[in-house]
Motif scaffolding. Structure first.
Motif, PDB file in Angstrom:
ATOM      1  N   GLU A  54       1.016   3.909  -3.123  1.00 57.86           N
ATOM      2  CA  GLU A  54       0.453   5.240  -2.882  1.00 57.86           C
ATOM      3  C   GLU A  54       1.518   6.326  -3.002  1.00 57.86           C
ATOM      4  N   ASP A  55       2.657   6.111  -2.357  1.00 59.47           N
ATOM      5  CA  ASP A  55       3.684   7.154  -2.317  1.00 59.47           C
ATOM      6  C   ASP A  55       4.376   7.335  -3.666  1.00 59.47           C
ATOM      7  N   SER A  95      -4.422   8.706  -5.925  1.00 56.30           N
ATOM      8  CA  SER A  95      -3.312   9.438  -5.314  1.00 56.30           C
ATOM      9  C   SER A  95      -2.676  10.421  -6.286  1.00 56.30           C
ATOM     10  N   MET A 137      -4.948  -1.966  -5.612  1.00 55.15           N
ATOM     11  CA  MET A 137      -4.115  -0.771  -5.514  1.00 55.15           C
ATOM     12  C   MET A 137      -4.119   0.054  -6.800  1.00 55.15           C
ATOM     13  N   HIS A 139       0.812  -1.216   0.000  1.00 55.14           N
ATOM     14  CA  HIS A 139       0.000   0.000   0.000  1.00 55.14           C
ATOM     15  C   HIS A 139       0.852   1.276   0.000  1.00 55.14           C
ATOM     16  N   HIS A 140       1.770   1.376   0.945  1.00 56.49           N
ATOM     17  CA  HIS A 140       2.542   2.617   1.085  1.00 56.49           C
ATOM     18  C   HIS A 140       3.410   2.884  -0.136  1.00 56.49           C
ATOM     19  N   HIS A 153      -6.333   2.995  -6.324  1.00 57.08           N
ATOM     20  CA  HIS A 153      -5.731   3.886  -5.328  1.00 57.08           C
ATOM     21  C   HIS A 153      -4.558   4.671  -5.919  1.00 57.08           C
ATOM     22  N   TRP A 154      -3.797   4.049  -6.826  1.00 59.80           N
ATOM     23  CA  TRP A 154      -2.697   4.777  -7.488  1.00 59.80           C
ATOM     24  C   TRP A 154      -3.254   5.975  -8.258  1.00 59.80           C
TER      25      TRP A 154
END
Length: 200
Positions: free
Chosen positions: A68-69, A140, A133, A64-65, A136-137
């Motif tokens: 996302e980052d 973000s 994910m 996840h991190h 979510h990408w």
């Protein structure tokens, strides 16, 4: 040249990103997640945005991190390179075929981040990458750049083709949106005279 670099360090990830909006699609990507590398490389190649993205993340926890980052840091670099957005196309709208799959990506670099996501996967992973994910990408990066972003899968059955087609469509839409339009004479593409700045 519209370039930027971002160093982003947290307890979860250590990221170095460089972008060149006026590049040729050259890339150097290492996130520790093979399929995510492949998708960011597709984004670079088809947007013609040069991207260097190196990440050391807490993959012993989960993906996840890091996922996302990577989007946040790339998005922050793009935002920095865009500056006041003077002269850009601003909009992009692409139908993106990948074999049996067809997706549509429409976006506006408006400073008003918003994601409409109408796509789904029928398996949990692509390679070692968690398919949950993907949405979510895009959420973000929309937040980091300030993009109103609509992504819709029109049809398709192969999960790899669906995902790659969406990334390629996003790339081509971003190419149209960030490219400088000589007819605009360097004007900011808004009757307000300013385009909002995203913050994250």
């Amino acid at each position: 040249m519209r370039t930027a670099s971002i160093i982003r360090k947290t307890h979860e990830t250590d990221i170095a990103v460089e972008v060149n909006l006026d590049g040729t699609g050259a890339y150097d990507v290492s996130t520790g997640i093979g399929f995510l590398d492949h998708m960011i490389e597709q984004f670079s190649r088809h947007s013609l945005i040069d991207i260097k993205c190196h990440i050391k993340g807490d993959l012993h926890v989960d993906q996840h991190h890091t996922t996302e980052d990577s989007a946040i840091a790339i998005g922050q670099a793009i935002t920095q390179a865009l500056g006041d957005k003077a002269g850009i196309g601003r909009y992009g709208d692409v139908n993106s075929p990948m074999d049996e799959a067809l997706s549509r990506v429409s976006l506006d670099i408006s400073g008003r981040p918003y994601l409409v996501w109408k796509a789904a996967f029928t398996q949990d992973k692509l390679g070692e990458f968690d398919t949950e994910m993907v949405e979510h990408w895009f959420h973000s990066i929309a937040q980091a750049v300030g993009i109103t972003l609509h992504i819709e899968l029109l049809y398709g059955s192969n999960n790899h083709h669906i995902c790659e087609g969406i990334f390629k469509g996003f790339a081509r839409a971003m190419r149209s949106a960030v490219e400088l339009d000589p007819r605009k004479g360097g004007a900011i593409p808004s009757t307000k005279g300013i385009l909002g700045q995203a913050s994250l």
